[in-house]
Design an enzyme around this catalytic site. Structure first.
Site, PDB file in Angstrom:
ATOM      1  N   LYS A  22     -25.632  17.380 -20.317  1.00 38.69           N
ATOM      2  CA  LYS A  22     -26.022  16.834 -19.011  1.00 38.69           C
ATOM      3  C   LYS A  22     -25.340  17.578 -17.875  1.00 38.69           C
ATOM      4  O   LYS A  22     -25.994  18.007 -16.914  1.00 38.69           O
ATOM      5  CB  LYS A  22     -25.642  15.343 -18.933  1.00 38.69           C
ATOM      6  N   ASN A  23     -24.015  17.720 -17.980  1.00 45.87           N
ATOM      7  CA  ASN A  23     -23.294  18.253 -16.817  1.00 45.87           C
ATOM      8  C   ASN A  23     -23.496  19.755 -16.622  1.00 45.87           C
ATOM      9  O   ASN A  23     -23.195  20.283 -15.552  1.00 45.87           O
ATOM     10  CB  ASN A  23     -21.816  17.869 -16.881  1.00 45.87           C
ATOM     11  N   ARG A  93     -24.557  11.811  -8.259  1.00 45.67           N
ATOM     12  CA  ARG A  93     -23.396  12.600  -7.876  1.00 45.67           C
ATOM     13  C   ARG A  93     -23.703  14.106  -7.854  1.00 45.67           C
ATOM     14  O   ARG A  93     -23.363  14.824  -6.921  1.00 45.67           O
ATOM     15  CB  ARG A  93     -22.288  12.307  -8.899  1.00 45.67           C
ATOM     16  N   CYS A 117     -22.002   7.461 -10.458  1.00 42.23           N
ATOM     17  CA  CYS A 117     -21.100   6.469 -11.034  1.00 42.23           C
ATOM     18  C   CYS A 117     -19.940   6.210 -10.088  1.00 42.23           C
ATOM     19  O   CYS A 117     -19.423   7.129  -9.471  1.00 42.23           O
ATOM     20  CB  CYS A 117     -20.557   6.961 -12.372  1.00 42.23           C
ATOM     21  N   ARG A 122     -14.548   9.453  -4.499  1.00 42.37           N
ATOM     22  CA  ARG A 122     -14.997  10.748  -5.053  1.00 42.37           C
ATOM     23  C   ARG A 122     -15.196  11.728  -3.904  1.00 42.37           C
ATOM     24  O   ARG A 122     -16.316  11.983  -3.472  1.00 42.37           O
ATOM     25  CB  ARG A 122     -16.259  10.542  -5.888  1.00 42.37           C
ATOM     26  N   PRO A 123     -14.098  12.287  -3.394  1.00 43.14           N
ATOM     27  CA  PRO A 123     -14.194  13.167  -2.225  1.00 43.14           C
ATOM     28  C   PRO A 123     -14.834  14.513  -2.558  1.00 43.14           C
ATOM     29  O   PRO A 123     -14.923  14.881  -3.732  1.00 43.14           O
ATOM     30  CB  PRO A 123     -12.731  13.364  -1.805  1.00 43.14           C
ATOM     31  N   ILE A 124     -15.282  15.221  -1.500  1.00 41.06           N
ATOM     32  CA  ILE A 124     -15.803  16.574  -1.730  1.00 41.06           C
ATOM     33  C   ILE A 124     -15.057  17.584  -0.841  1.00 41.06           C
ATOM     34  O   ILE A 124     -15.588  18.616  -0.485  1.00 41.06           O
ATOM     35  CB  ILE A 124     -17.335  16.666  -1.516  1.00 41.06           C
ATOM     36  N   ASP A 125     -13.810  17.229  -0.516  1.00 41.73           N
ATOM     37  CA  ASP A 125     -13.039  18.108   0.378  1.00 41.73           C
ATOM     38  C   ASP A 125     -12.823  19.515  -0.206  1.00 41.73           C
ATOM     39  O   ASP A 125     -12.746  20.489   0.534  1.00 41.73           O
ATOM     40  CB  ASP A 125     -11.681  17.464   0.714  1.00 41.73           C
ATOM     41  N   GLN A 126     -12.739  19.619  -1.533  1.00 41.89           N
ATOM     42  CA  GLN A 126     -12.509  20.947  -2.123  1.00 41.89           C
ATOM     43  C   GLN A 126     -13.772  21.809  -2.069  1.00 41.89           C
ATOM     44  O   GLN A 126     -13.695  23.022  -1.936  1.00 41.89           O
ATOM     45  CB  GLN A 126     -12.013  20.823  -3.569  1.00 41.89           C
ATOM     46  N   ASP A 306     -14.252  11.767 -19.469  1.00 43.16           N
ATOM     47  CA  ASP A 306     -15.523  11.097 -19.766  1.00 43.16           C
ATOM     48  C   ASP A 306     -15.521  10.444 -21.148  1.00 43.16           C
ATOM     49  O   ASP A 306     -16.401   9.651 -21.457  1.00 43.16           O
ATOM     50  CB  ASP A 306     -16.695  12.089 -19.652  1.00 43.16           C
ATOM     51  N   ARG A 399     -28.965   7.306 -17.808  1.00 43.18           N
ATOM     52  CA  ARG A 399     -28.719   8.463 -16.938  1.00 43.18           C
ATOM     53  C   ARG A 399     -28.190   9.656 -17.731  1.00 43.18           C
ATOM     54  O   ARG A 399     -28.387  10.793 -17.324  1.00 43.18           O
ATOM     55  CB  ARG A 399     -27.682   8.103 -15.869  1.00 43.18           C
TER      56      ARG A 399
HETATM   57  N1  EPU Z   1     -11.642  15.714  -6.256  1.00 41.85           N
HETATM   58  C1  EPU Z   1     -11.108  15.826  -4.995  1.00 41.85           C
HETATM   59  N2  EPU Z   1     -11.774  16.575  -4.070  1.00 41.85           N
HETATM   60  C2  EPU Z   1     -12.933  17.214  -4.357  1.00 41.85           C
HETATM   61  C3  EPU Z   1     -13.472  17.122  -5.647  1.00 41.85           C
HETATM   62  C4  EPU Z   1     -12.800  16.346  -6.585  1.00 41.85           C
HETATM   63  O1  EPU Z   1     -10.051  15.258  -4.700  1.00 41.85           O
HETATM   64  O2  EPU Z   1     -13.478  17.894  -3.468  1.00 41.85           O
HETATM   65  C5  EPU Z   1     -10.910  14.927  -7.274  1.00 41.85           C
HETATM   66  C6  EPU Z   1     -11.714  13.751  -7.776  1.00 41.85           C
HETATM   67  O3  EPU Z   1     -11.559  12.629  -6.937  1.00 41.85           O
HETATM   68  C7  EPU Z   1     -11.159  13.573  -9.182  1.00 41.85           C
HETATM   69  C8  EPU Z   1     -10.808  14.991  -9.619  1.00 41.85           C
HETATM   70  O4  EPU Z   1     -10.726  15.756  -8.423  1.00 41.85           O
HETATM   71  O5  EPU Z   1      -9.982  12.804  -9.102  1.00 41.85           O
HETATM   72  C9  EPU Z   1     -11.797  15.671 -10.546  1.00 41.85           C
HETATM   73  O6  EPU Z   1     -13.092  15.650  -9.966  1.00 41.85           O
HETATM   74  P1  EPU Z   1     -14.209  16.732 -10.301  1.00 41.85           P
HETATM   75  O7  EPU Z   1     -14.627  17.352  -9.027  1.00 41.85           O
HETATM   76  O8  EPU Z   1     -13.745  17.604 -11.404  1.00 41.85           O
HETATM   77  O9  EPU Z   1     -15.380  15.801 -10.815  1.00 41.85           O
HETATM   78  P2  EPU Z   1     -16.921  15.946 -10.515  1.00 41.85           P
HETATM   79  O10 EPU Z   1     -17.308  17.370 -10.463  1.00 41.85           O
HETATM   80  O11 EPU Z   1     -17.341  15.060  -9.416  1.00 41.85           O
HETATM   81  C10 EPU Z   1     -17.599  16.121 -13.039  1.00 41.85           C
HETATM   82  C11 EPU Z   1     -18.495  15.392 -13.975  1.00 41.85           C
HETATM   83  C12 EPU Z   1     -17.881  14.025 -14.285  1.00 41.85           C
HETATM   84  C13 EPU Z   1     -16.485  14.219 -14.868  1.00 41.85           C
HETATM   85  C14 EPU Z   1     -15.626  15.082 -13.946  1.00 41.85           C
HETATM   86  C15 EPU Z   1     -14.272  15.447 -14.538  1.00 41.85           C
HETATM   87  C16 EPU Z   1     -20.650  16.223 -13.353  1.00 41.85           C
HETATM   88  C17 EPU Z   1     -21.957  15.977 -12.713  1.00 41.85           C
HETATM   89  N3  EPU Z   1     -19.795  15.210 -13.356  1.00 41.85           N
HETATM   90  O12 EPU Z   1     -17.517  15.330 -11.865  1.00 41.85           O
HETATM   91  O13 EPU Z   1     -18.720  13.474 -15.278  1.00 41.85           O
HETATM   92  O14 EPU Z   1     -15.858  12.966 -15.022  1.00 41.85           O
HETATM   93  O15 EPU Z   1     -16.312  16.316 -13.641  1.00 41.85           O
HETATM   94  O16 EPU Z   1     -14.442  16.113 -15.743  1.00 41.85           O
HETATM   95  O17 EPU Z   1     -20.394  17.305 -13.862  1.00 41.85           O
HETATM   96  C18 EPU Z   1     -19.924  11.821 -16.398  1.00 41.85           C
HETATM   97  O18 EPU Z   1     -20.577  12.720 -16.945  1.00 41.85           O
HETATM   98  O19 EPU Z   1     -19.957  10.624 -16.753  1.00 41.85           O
HETATM   99  C19 EPU Z   1     -19.056  12.153 -15.271  1.00 41.85           C
HETATM  100  C20 EPU Z   1     -18.621  11.264 -14.408  1.00 41.85           C
END
Ligand code: EPU
Length: 420
Positions: A22-23, A93, A117, A122-126, A306, A399
């Site tokens: 999926k991811n 997401r 979810c 779930r910030p996107i600052d990075q 996960d 999903r």
């Molecule tokens: N984070 C920040 N700033 C950012 C981005 C992330 O502080 O700009 C923090 C998050 O709050 C979290 C950590 O960094 O504490 C890791 O977040 P990451 O960005 O790695 O997660 P993501 O890309 O939003 C993906 C998977 C998630 C999985 C995480 C961690 C997808 C679509 N989703 O999310 O999968 O939990 O990586 O491995 O790839 C799932 O499949 O059920 C799922 C939630």
């Protein structure tokens, strides 16, 4: 509203075929926006999040043709707009990948803030940090992320935290940007490597994916081609946990065994028998007396967050006190209240859950999936527990898990999808 009715307490036995990741798929599908020509994607999982991605592509003007339940032809050569459809983007997401892809394609993007979810902030600052380093202007207006990238160019980006989404998103923006972008402290998950392999097979120049430094040399354009998505590490892990929790014996097929090392090593520590073959793993917990453990989630190659809820589900069946620490997400134990309805003895303090496991304390229950992986955890406890349990709100499970009730039925589970 649909729900699953499970008559549990039966060991799972037999073989299960794992679907595409999926991811990886939810990143590769938007990545096709960068390609001129037709892309054929194989081993795409048949799940709700993927279908939503196709709807988003079509709303932008791309042609999407389903060739089978697991393959698709996408042609995004002609697109009508750089504005993603708000109602669709806000529902998941991974829609944030349209920001990087549209930016690469149009030098601007407008995408609603992502939904998906809910387990904490779930910030996107990075992601933003990466785009800004690449000379883009990022603004949040009316619930949408608006990016202007007329002068989009390569940059050195050091991520403050390891983020799967930011790593892939900035990689997407960099593929067609002039110069060489260097991402440091990048995430290393298998799906990062898969997205890079997809892009490289279409003509991109990405090196180092799977390590913490990724170098992306911008190219003029990408060409069409065919690509097969990797097997889903988390789906495979989920069936491994279901097999162990029901004290079953299951052959999990179509996996990359290397991607599952964090799980197999924990299973061996607990006393679950593991046999690895070529692209398959047998999980045998028949008549096993499993032992308690300590586990902490970490970015890859650590134990995946996960699979933290499925791990907690398994531990409710294992005698003794186990300790699970969540170090990726702020509040990913919100589902524990539902597991307690089965009689599970779990206490949560911040990012640590203490599980006093004992199969004999579990009894059937009516629970509600609170997110995708939490829903999987509830199914696992229901499968392990004698009596008839129901899991509602299964829209979350749909999903991310393809044909889940068919796969579980084939393993001998008694599970039915009921329309309420
Ligand atoms: N984070 C920040 N700033 C950012 C981005 C992330 O502080 O700009 C923090 C998050 O709050 C979290 C950590 O960094 O504490 C890791 O977040 P990451 O960005 O790695 O997660 P993501 O890309 O939003 C993906 C998977 C998630 C999985 C995480 C961690 C997808 C679509 N989703 O999310 O999968 O939990 O990586 O491995 O790839 C799932 O499949 O059920 C799922 C939630």
């Amino acid at each position: 509203m649909e729900k699953f009715v499970i008559s549990g307490g039966k060991p799972l036995r037999g073989e299960v075929e794992i679907s595409g990741a999926k991811n990886a798929a939810v990143a590769i599908i938007p990545a096709t926006l960068l390609v001129e020509g037709e892309c054929i994607l194989e081993n795409i999982p048949d799940i709700k999040d993927v279908n939503l991605m196709f709807d988003m592509l079509e709303a932008l003007g791309a042609k999407v043709e389903r060739l089978s339940s697991t393959s698709v032809k996408i042609d995004a050569t002609k697109l009508d707009t750089y504005i993603a459809k708000k109602e669709l983007a806000s529902r998941m997401r991974a829609s944030y990948y349209f920001i990087g892809a549209l930016l690469g394609r149009f030098r601007k993007a407008n995408v609603a803030l992502p939904g998906g979810c809910n387990f904490g902030i779930r910030p996107i600052d990075q992601h933003q940090k990466g785009f800004e380093a690449m000379k883009c202007k990022v603004e949040i207006k009316n619930g949408c992320v608006e990016v202007e990238g007329e002068n989009l160019q390569a940059a050195n980006v050091y991520f403050d935290i390891v983020s799967v989404g930011a790593t892939i998103n900035v990689m997407l923006a960099a593929v067609l940007a002039p110069g060489t972008t260097i991402l440091e402290n990048a995430a290393k998950e298998p799906h990062i490597v898969d997205v890079a392999n997809f892009l490289n097979s279409m003509g991109a120049s990405i090196k180092g994916a799977g390590t913490d430094t990724i170098k992306i040399k911008g190219v003029e354009k990408l060409h069409g081609g065919s690509y097969e998505v990797i097997p889903d590490q988390i789906e495979a892990g989920t069936y491994m946990f279901a097999a162990a929790a029901t004290r079953g014996n299951v052959l999990i097929k179509n996996v990359v065994t290397k991607h599952l090392e964090a799980i197999t090593s924990k299973f061996e520590e607990m006393g679950v028998e593991i046999q690895e073959g070529d692209g398959e793993i047998r999980v045998n917990a028949e008549n096993a007396e499993l032992s308690k453990i300590k586990v902490k989630t970490l970015p890859y190659p650590g134990f995946p967050t996960d699979l933290q809820p499925p791990m907690v589900a398994l531990l409710t069946t294992v005698k003794g006190t186990s300790i699970v620490t969540e170090s990726v997400w702020d509040s990913r134990f919100q589902y524990v209240g539902e597991l307690q309805k089965f009689g599970a003895n779990i206490t949560v303090n911040g990012r640590v859950a203490v599980v006093e496991g004992n199969m004999e304390n579990l009894s059937c229950a009516e629970v509600r999936a609170t997110d995708l992986r939490a829903g999987a955890a509830m199914l696992i406890v229901a499968l392990a527990t004698k009596g008839e349990s129901t899991v509602s709100n299964i829209i979350y499970i749909d999903r991310g898990y393809a044909n889940i009730e068919q796969k579980l039925t084939k393993l001998g589970a008694d599970i039915k999808r009921i329309d309420d």
